[in-house]
Design a protein around this motif. Sequence first.
Motif, mmCIF file in Angstrom:
data_model
loop_
_atom_site.group_PDB
_atom_site.id
_atom_site.type_symbol
_atom_site.label_atom_id
_atom_site.label_comp_id
_atom_site.label_asym_id
_atom_site.label_seq_id
_atom_site.Cartn_x
_atom_site.Cartn_y
_atom_site.Cartn_z
ATOM 1 N N GLN A 172 0.877 -1.110 -0.032
ATOM 2 C CA GLN A 172 -0.039 0.077 -0.047
ATOM 3 C C GLN A 172 0.824 1.197 0.073
ATOM 4 N N PHE A 173 2.100 1.293 0.685
ATOM 5 C CA PHE A 173 2.844 2.474 0.742
ATOM 6 C C PHE A 173 3.477 2.589 -0.669
ATOM 7 N N TRP A 174 3.814 1.552 -1.313
ATOM 8 C CA TRP A 174 4.430 1.852 -2.644
ATOM 9 C C TRP A 174 3.240 2.331 -3.663
ATOM 10 N N GLN A 175 2.429 1.809 -3.598
ATOM 11 C CA GLN A 175 0.940 2.110 -4.408
ATOM 12 C C GLN A 175 0.847 3.544 -4.399
ATOM 13 N N ARG A 176 0.722 4.076 -3.016
ATOM 14 C CA ARG A 176 0.330 5.566 -2.675
ATOM 15 C C ARG A 176 1.588 6.347 -3.216
ATOM 16 N N GLU A 177 2.969 5.980 -3.403
ATOM 17 C CA GLU A 177 4.005 6.617 -3.460
ATOM 18 C C GLU A 177 4.051 6.746 -5.415
ATOM 19 N N GLN A 178 3.446 5.757 -5.969
ATOM 20 C CA GLN A 178 3.291 5.548 -7.469
ATOM 21 C C GLN A 178 2.029 6.546 -7.537
ATOM 22 N N ARG A 179 0.927 6.803 -7.167
ATOM 23 C CA ARG A 179 0.005 7.812 -6.920
ATOM 24 C C ARG A 179 0.479 9.066 -6.979
ATOM 25 N N ASN A 180 1.201 9.419 -5.957
ATOM 26 C CA ASN A 180 1.915 10.509 -5.801
ATOM 27 C C ASN A 180 2.833 11.128 -7.000
ATOM 28 N N PHE A 181 3.682 10.161 -7.448
ATOM 29 C CA PHE A 181 4.281 10.377 -8.782
ATOM 30 C C PHE A 181 3.584 10.827 -9.880
ATOM 31 N N LYS A 182 2.309 10.118 -10.126
ATOM 32 C CA LYS A 182 1.611 10.536 -11.301
ATOM 33 C C LYS A 182 0.829 11.824 -10.872
ATOM 34 N N ARG A 183 0.722 12.383 -9.829
ATOM 35 C CA ARG A 183 0.356 13.969 -9.388
ATOM 36 C C ARG A 183 1.521 14.624 -9.982
ATOM 37 N N ILE A 184 2.599 14.332 -9.556
ATOM 38 C CA ILE A 184 3.472 15.441 -10.067
ATOM 39 C C ILE A 184 3.905 15.338 -11.478
ATOM 40 N N PHE A 185 3.575 14.210 -12.243
ATOM 41 C CA PHE A 185 3.760 14.104 -13.776
ATOM 42 C C PHE A 185 2.770 14.812 -14.203
ATOM 43 N N TYR A 186 1.344 14.716 -13.655
ATOM 44 C CA TYR A 186 0.330 15.381 -14.474
ATOM 45 C C TYR A 186 0.301 17.161 -14.475
ATOM 46 N N THR A 187 0.768 17.325 -13.114
ATOM 47 C CA THR A 187 1.035 18.745 -13.041
ATOM 48 C C THR A 187 2.055 19.310 -13.871
ATOM 49 N N TYR A 188 3.018 18.514 -13.828
ATOM 50 C CA TYR A 188 4.044 19.030 -14.974
ATOM 51 C C TYR A 188 3.708 19.225 -16.468
ATOM 52 N N ILE A 189 3.254 18.024 -16.980
ATOM 53 C CA ILE A 189 2.598 17.880 -18.301
ATOM 54 C C ILE A 189 1.813 18.804 -18.526
ATOM 55 N N GLY A 190 0.751 19.199 -17.547
ATOM 56 C CA GLY A 190 -0.323 20.062 -17.683
ATOM 57 C C GLY A 190 0.183 21.443 -17.895
ATOM 58 N N GLY A 191 1.167 21.695 -17.051
ATOM 59 C CA GLY A 191 1.896 23.064 -17.443
ATOM 60 C C GLY A 191 2.503 23.278 -18.702
ATOM 61 N N CYS A 192 3.308 22.423 -19.286
ATOM 62 C CA CYS A 192 4.030 22.472 -20.528
ATOM 63 C C CYS A 192 3.092 22.602 -21.505
ATOM 64 N N THR A 193 1.820 21.717 -21.478
ATOM 65 C CA THR A 193 0.856 21.864 -22.370
ATOM 66 C C THR A 193 0.054 23.177 -22.439
ATOM 67 N N ALA A 194 0.157 23.726 -21.386
ATOM 68 C CA ALA A 194 -0.662 25.032 -21.228
ATOM 69 C C ALA A 194 0.142 26.207 -21.989
ATOM 70 N N VAL A 195 1.668 25.897 -21.803
ATOM 71 C CA VAL A 195 2.496 26.825 -22.551
ATOM 72 C C VAL A 195 2.228 26.815 -24.110
ATOM 73 N N ALA A 196 2.135 25.510 -24.417
ATOM 74 C CA ALA A 196 2.175 25.365 -25.885
ATOM 75 C C ALA A 196 0.869 25.779 -26.431
#
Length: 382
Positions: A118-142
């Motif tokens: 459960q801890f590992w899966q929670r960390e995977q979800r946290n990373f996905k949030r980081i990724f979506y935030t970053y890719i969303g910011g890049c997409t907004a610029v484009a």
Amino acid sequence: MTETESKDLISGIGALLQIQRWLGIWRWSDGNWRQLKSIYPFVLHLPLTFTYIALMWLEVIVSDDLEQAANVLYMSLTELALVVKLINIWYRGEQALNFMNALDSYAKCNLPKSEDIQFWQREQRNFKRIFYTYIGGCTAVAVTGYSGVLFQDTYELPFGFYVPFEWRRRERYFYAYGYNILAMTLCYLSNCLLDTMGCYFMYQIAVLYKLLGRRLVALRDMPENVAVPELRCIFQLHRHIRSLTKQCEVLVSPYVLAQVVLSALIICFSGYRLVQIGFQGNPGPLITIAQFVAVMILQIFLPCYCGNEVTLEANRLTNSVFNTNWLMYSVSTRKVLNCYMEFLKRPVKLRAGGFFEIGLPIFMKTINNAYSFFALLINLSK
């Protein structure tokens, strides 16, 4: 562990790898069309990525003044870092694939408890949030850049580059505009995904050290006859994680080095471009550059943060050992723990090209350098 749990352990990166394959920046699995798969990245990136970047630099070279060059230089420097990242992942594609397989194998074989899973899966979800935030910011610029120029009175390209024909007329403008969108979309997606992959490597190493600390703390509730075999297992896992840490450093070192070296200049020229545009006229370019500066700061912050987490979690293992029930163990077991703590005194630090440590201090230094360059550029322009 069930099959569903096993798949969830790498859910933070599974879809990302498939997208990267179609973008030509991750190795395809062996199978049919092997030769086509080997040349696919070059067929995709040569006419778009590399040609587009070359045209950007050509525009910088033929510019008449600093102001005209600055309009393109901030983005051409960004894409120069992309070239380093592409060459690095192509050259070390096999190593990156082996590293991912090692992470997957560790997750499937060394998470015996449901709370660890459960801890590992929670960390995977946290990373996905980081990724979506970053890719969303890049997409907004484009998207802002693509759409903002359409509302201007004159014909302008979203992101400047050298065009070998007269494009400031309606019948030819959309040829240059269409190529601009295709090339820049491929560039920004490749850049974002390669950044995310490097951060994922470091993030997972930090998670592994954190899991190791959890297993050490869990020894506190175990009698010595149960704790000693668990300690042997922990020592073996630690040796394996240290090996993965060295592999991670080899994979991320070139890209972080290029990003840090160029980021100060990129942020500097982006700020200069922001000052040039001002608050007059169409707000589209102003919003685009402002978003770009924010994304660039995030782009350099993420690898520095992930590298810093690796160092912090590795250093916390000493406290985890001390928090075990070591006072109740026999003399021989205490000696073993003492030797382990001496081993832990050797710091775990990821280095970029052997020049500097990847961590938050280098992030602050990069921002300070960017401000210094920006102030110097403003004075020179006056």
